[in-house]
Design an enzyme around this catalytic site. Structure first.
Site, short mmCIF file in Angstrom:
data_model
loop_
_atom_site.label_atom_id
_atom_site.label_comp_id
_atom_site.label_asym_id
_atom_site.label_seq_id
_atom_site.Cartn_x
_atom_site.Cartn_y
_atom_site.Cartn_z
N GLU A 78 0.82 -1.21 0.00
CA GLU A 78 0.00 0.00 0.00
C GLU A 78 0.85 1.27 0.00
O GLU A 78 0.38 2.35 0.35
CB GLU A 78 -0.92 0.00 1.23
CG GLU A 78 -1.87 -1.17 1.32
CD GLU A 78 -2.94 -1.19 0.24
OE1 GLU A 78 -2.84 -0.37 -0.71
OE2 GLU A 78 -3.86 -2.02 0.33
N HIS A 97 -1.88 3.59 8.18
CA HIS A 97 -3.02 2.90 7.59
C HIS A 97 -3.38 1.72 8.49
O HIS A 97 -2.55 0.85 8.74
CB HIS A 97 -2.67 2.40 6.19
CG HIS A 97 -3.68 1.45 5.62
ND1 HIS A 97 -5.05 1.64 5.74
CD2 HIS A 97 -3.54 0.26 4.96
CE1 HIS A 97 -5.68 0.63 5.16
NE2 HIS A 97 -4.79 -0.21 4.69
N HIS A 99 -6.45 -1.19 10.16
CA HIS A 99 -7.68 -1.97 9.98
C HIS A 99 -8.45 -1.95 11.30
O HIS A 99 -8.99 -2.96 11.73
CB HIS A 99 -7.37 -3.40 9.56
CG HIS A 99 -6.74 -3.51 8.21
ND1 HIS A 99 -6.46 -4.71 7.61
CD2 HIS A 99 -6.32 -2.57 7.32
CE1 HIS A 99 -5.90 -4.51 6.42
NE2 HIS A 99 -5.80 -3.21 6.23
N HIS A 161 -12.50 -1.88 4.25
CA HIS A 161 -11.05 -2.07 4.38
C HIS A 161 -10.49 -1.57 5.71
O HIS A 161 -9.97 -2.35 6.50
CB HIS A 161 -10.35 -1.36 3.21
CG HIS A 161 -8.90 -1.66 3.08
ND1 HIS A 161 -8.38 -2.41 2.05
CD2 HIS A 161 -7.85 -1.29 3.84
CE1 HIS A 161 -7.06 -2.51 2.19
NE2 HIS A 161 -6.71 -1.84 3.28
#
Length: 349
Positions: A78, A97, A99, A161
């Site tokens: 990513e 980033h 989850h 996501h």
């Protein structure tokens, strides 16, 4: 703009990864962290490596312009969405980033934005939700860029996501990720407060030690590895549904790590053992679920992601009809994970 020395940047990334795992904003290798070095370069976590065992030497330098890097250690898949943040916001020096659970749960309810009642320096009047695309793809990068260009907040949600948080430095960005969890949690309570996501109930029907032992032994004799018995409220609730259908992926990490579905079977050792040959998790009707992994860490991650996907299902149900991810895309993600990504953490550099 004050840039960070390369070695110091790598140390901040390692530190952030450890903190994110401890706070359960990420699990094992899922999610990624980066820090800007200068106007042309940033450092980012490698692909498929556990955060708790990372060292600064394993953090990868990547060029913002073309995503090029040197050496044999592959940066996160990513890296492209991190580069878009640095390219678009010159004052941003750190990107996380995740989850994380509450943001992920809200990512699947079909909203294009989460409205806020109070504006702050970090969050404006809304948190935008980027359109879904398969992880690591150019389409996802394009969708993220589209949302970044419109946002006035220091975070966006990626549908089905997770979340993308960014800021001036490590401390502010980590705080943003933590505040985002509270915002998402409170949004559900404020809008659906009379409908609880999970039923807090007394678990008066759990497997006895002897029943659990027999089932675990049956699975381990067939497959080896490690098995965890999950009795989290969300998991218990799904196993108790009157018409329990297989739980489908509402989040792409479920598709990758658990499989394209987790079935609900009767409390029979043979049924449980058979089903765990095809999936990493199986619900036992009225009793919760068994989660399998090649070792205890893997099984723990499967258990955590199963709970998160159950919570996402019930959250989506509060806002309307839950819509799982496309089954063919799920099968592709599962295939790629089993053949490539899951083995990366086993390879020494």
């Amino acid at each position: 703009m004050a840039f960070t020395e390369c070695q110091e940047a790598k140390e901040f990334v390692v530190k952030a990864g450890i903190e994110l795992v401890k706070s359960e904003l990420i699990a094992r290798t899922w999610g990624n962290v980066s820090c800007r070095i200068d106007g042309e370069t940033f450092v980012i976590t490698p692909s498929g490596r556990e955060y708790l065992s990372l060292t600064p030497d394993e953090i990868v330098e990547v060029k913002i312009k073309d995503l090029s890097y040197e050496g044999t250690i592959k940066p996160s898949s990513e890296k492209g969405i991190h580069a878009e943040v640095y390219r678009l916001f010159p004052d941003v020096n750190f990107v996380i980033h995740t989850h994380q659970e509450n943001a992920s749960a809200l990512s699947a309810v079909g909203l294009d934005a989460i409205p806020l009642t109070i504006n702050t320096s970090v969050f404006s009047k809304e948190i935008l939700c980027a359109k879904y695309a398969l992880p690591g793809t150019k389409t996802l990068r394009k969708n993220v860029l589209e949302a970044l260009k419109k946002t006035k907040s220091k975070a966006i949600i990626l549908k089905h996501h997770g979340a993308l948080c960014f800021g001036e430095d490590y401390e502010k960005t980590l705080k943003t990720a933590q505040e985002l969890e509270e915002i998402c949690k409170n949004f559900v309570v404020d809008n659906k407060g009379n409908q609880r996501i999970t039923k807090e109930q007394k678990h008066d029907r759990t497997l006895t030690n002897s029943q659990l032992f027999v089932k675990k032994e049956a699975v381990l004799n067939r497959r080896g590895g490690f098995v965890i018995y999950n009795t989290d409220p969300e998991v218990i609730r799904y196993s108790k549904l009157a018409k329990s259908k297989p739980l489908r992926p509402f989040l792409d990490d479920f598709a990758q790590i658990v499989g394209i579905k987790a079935k609900v079977v009767e409390n029979k050792t043979k049924s449980v053992s058979k089903e765990l040959q095809h999936s990493s998790a199986v619900f036992i009707k009225d009793f919760g679920a068994l989660c399998w992994g090649k070792d205890e860490k893997d099984a723990t991650a499967v258990s955590m992601i199963l709970r998160k996907n159950c919570k996402t299902y019930f959250t989506a149900k509060l806002f309307g009809k839950p819509t799982p991810l496309n089954i063919l895309e799920c099968a592709l993600m599962r295939f790629v994970y089993l053949k490539k990504y899951s083995k990366m953490s086993e390879k020494p550099y």
